[in-house]
Design a protein around this motif. Structure first.
Motif, mmCIF file in Angstrom:
data_model
loop_
_atom_site.group_PDB
_atom_site.id
_atom_site.type_symbol
_atom_site.label_atom_id
_atom_site.label_comp_id
_atom_site.label_asym_id
_atom_site.label_seq_id
_atom_site.Cartn_x
_atom_site.Cartn_y
_atom_site.Cartn_z
ATOM 1 N N GLU A 1 2.924 -8.736 5.021
ATOM 2 C CA GLU A 1 3.842 -8.063 3.901
ATOM 3 C C GLU A 1 3.359 -6.578 3.817
ATOM 4 O O GLU A 1 2.533 -6.051 4.401
ATOM 5 C CB GLU A 1 3.286 -8.757 2.491
ATOM 6 N N GLN A 2 4.477 -5.857 3.227
ATOM 7 C CA GLN A 2 4.092 -4.451 2.851
ATOM 8 C C GLN A 2 4.246 -4.075 1.522
ATOM 9 O O GLN A 2 4.788 -4.577 0.681
ATOM 10 C CB GLN A 2 5.489 -3.722 3.528
ATOM 11 N N ARG A 3 3.262 -3.087 1.139
ATOM 12 C CA ARG A 3 3.124 -2.684 -0.184
ATOM 13 C C ARG A 3 4.744 -2.030 -0.735
ATOM 14 O O ARG A 3 5.225 -1.465 0.079
ATOM 15 C CB ARG A 3 2.077 -1.541 -0.286
ATOM 16 N N SER B 1 6.348 -0.170 2.347
ATOM 17 C CA SER B 1 7.751 -0.040 2.645
ATOM 18 C C SER B 1 8.455 1.182 2.069
ATOM 19 O O SER B 1 8.005 1.476 0.870
ATOM 20 C CB SER B 1 8.451 -1.407 1.926
ATOM 21 N N ASP C 1 4.089 -2.944 -6.898
ATOM 22 C CA ASP C 1 2.932 -3.761 -6.778
ATOM 23 C C ASP C 1 1.706 -3.271 -7.746
ATOM 24 O O ASP C 1 1.716 -1.975 -7.638
ATOM 25 C CB ASP C 1 2.489 -3.927 -5.394
ATOM 26 N N CYS D 1 -2.731 -4.391 1.872
ATOM 27 C CA CYS D 1 -1.773 -5.542 1.461
ATOM 28 C C CYS D 1 -2.694 -6.996 1.265
ATOM 29 O O CYS D 1 -3.525 -7.207 1.983
ATOM 30 C CB CYS D 1 -1.037 -5.933 2.761
#
Length: 352
Positions: free
Chosen positions: A138-140, A319, A144, A133
């Motif tokens: 935060e979550q990928r 995620s 992305d 990340c």
């Protein structure tokens, strides 16, 4: 090619699995057999196949890098769905990663494209292809831009890109799991053993580093692979939005490395482990020593400069919201429950 193609893998669906002798592949084969699918496995002559043979699956000797054996496996199996799990997680050379994790995927995808009626192809990649990340907390997500940091991650991304080139001819879905664990897995075993034997948890990097990690139990991953095969979004070779045809599958919890060690101790019914923080320079030196040892033995180990690079790169979280929404997938148990099951499996196998 439609973005979503539903593939029925209920009887008498014919399925081909590569990498079936591995940790994840073996679990997938057993689950498919339970569902009464007709399963064929492409296995190398050097693979340990006693457990696979016991499942009743058809075994076809070959190699994913040999187009003749892949085409023979497709013809003999008459597969309508192919699960491509064959890959290297450890290697002595970067070229070895690329040869199997990239060229192997392209070889399988190309063989599928040459079929009169191309089967659905489910490619198991890795969170390493996306990279860590950028921002803590935060979550990928699938859209992305990928930024791998290791040779392994670059090879898995190259495999995804190779598969995408056949997206207009073959219905292809890519699944990116994070750390996969469960009884039978030896990588996470290396993390649990020091806690079980000495009450010690080795933490890479400085004290206070808030790096978090996504994990997935192997059985939850297998269920996600089946759902991706049945109704997953598919890649397209041209002008597809970033992340199309790709799914992250991960548990809900994203523990820090310290929290993961504490959860493992609870699963072992032990007191909280002592924490041994290893500074970055020492971690990197350990990676160099591990590579030298592997080179002398001509056998890659679980520790390497490549793995140390990943461990020190930051948080590795992703995620699964897209899989929840589109596939209806969710883990069957939480981290604590799944770790207890994993430890029980290790104990039954007398690995601890």
């Amino acid at each position: 090619m439609n973005d979503h193609v539903r593939i029925d893998i209920t009887p008498p669906q014919r399925v081909l699995v590569t990498g079936a002798s591995g940790f994840i592949g073996g679990r997938l084969v057993r689950r498919l057999i339970e569902r009464q699918a007709h399963v064929s496995c492409l296995v190398r002559s050097s693979s340990h196949i006693d457990d696979l043979r016991a499942t009743g699956a058809d075994l076809i000797v070959g190699d994913v890098n040999d187009h003749v054996s892949v085409e023979r496996a497709l013809a003999q199996s008459q597969a309508r769905t192919v699960f491509h799990l064959a890959g290297l997680v450890r290697a002595l050379h970067r070229d070895d990663f690329m040869r199997v994790n990239a060229s192997g995927v392209e070889n399988v995808a190309a063989a599928c494209a040459r079929c009169a009626a191309p089967p659905a192809l489910i490619v198991v990649s890795s969170l390493a292809a996306a990279g860590p990340c950028d921002v803590a907390g935060e979550q990928r997500v699938e859209g992305d831009a990928p930024a791998p940091v290791s040779h392994y991650g670059h090879s898995k991304l190259a495999g995804e890109q190779a598969a995408a080139r056949y997206g207009d001819a073959v219905p292809i879905t890519i699944v990116r799991p994070p750390i996969v664990y469960g009884s039978g897995d030896r990588a996470v075993l290396e993390m649990i053993r020091p806690i079980a034997r000495r009450g010690l948890h080795v933490v890479p990097g400085p004290r206070g580093a808030d790096r978090r990690f996504s994990l997935i139990h192997v059985d939850d991953l297998v269920e996600g692979l089946l759902l991706a095969a049945e109704k997953g979004e598919r890649l397209t070779a041209h002008e597809s939005p970033c992340g199309q045809g790709i799914y992250f599958l991960a548990g809900q919890e994203c523990p820090t490395y310290v929290e993961l060690g504490q959860a493992m101790a609870i699963a072992l019914e032990r007191k909280p482990p002592k924490l041994l923080y290893v500074p970055r320079p020492i971690m990197r030196f350990a990676g160099i020593l591990a590579d030298m040892t592997a080179w002398i033995r001509q056998r890659p180990g679980w520790v390497s400069r490549d793995k140390i690079t990943e461990a020190l790169a930051g948080s590795w979280t992703c995620s699964s919201a897209k899989a929840h929404t589109q596939l209806g997938w969710k883990p069957a148990g939480d981290l604590a429950q799944r770790l207890r099951e994993t430890v029980q499996g290790y104990q039954q196998a007398k690995w601890l």
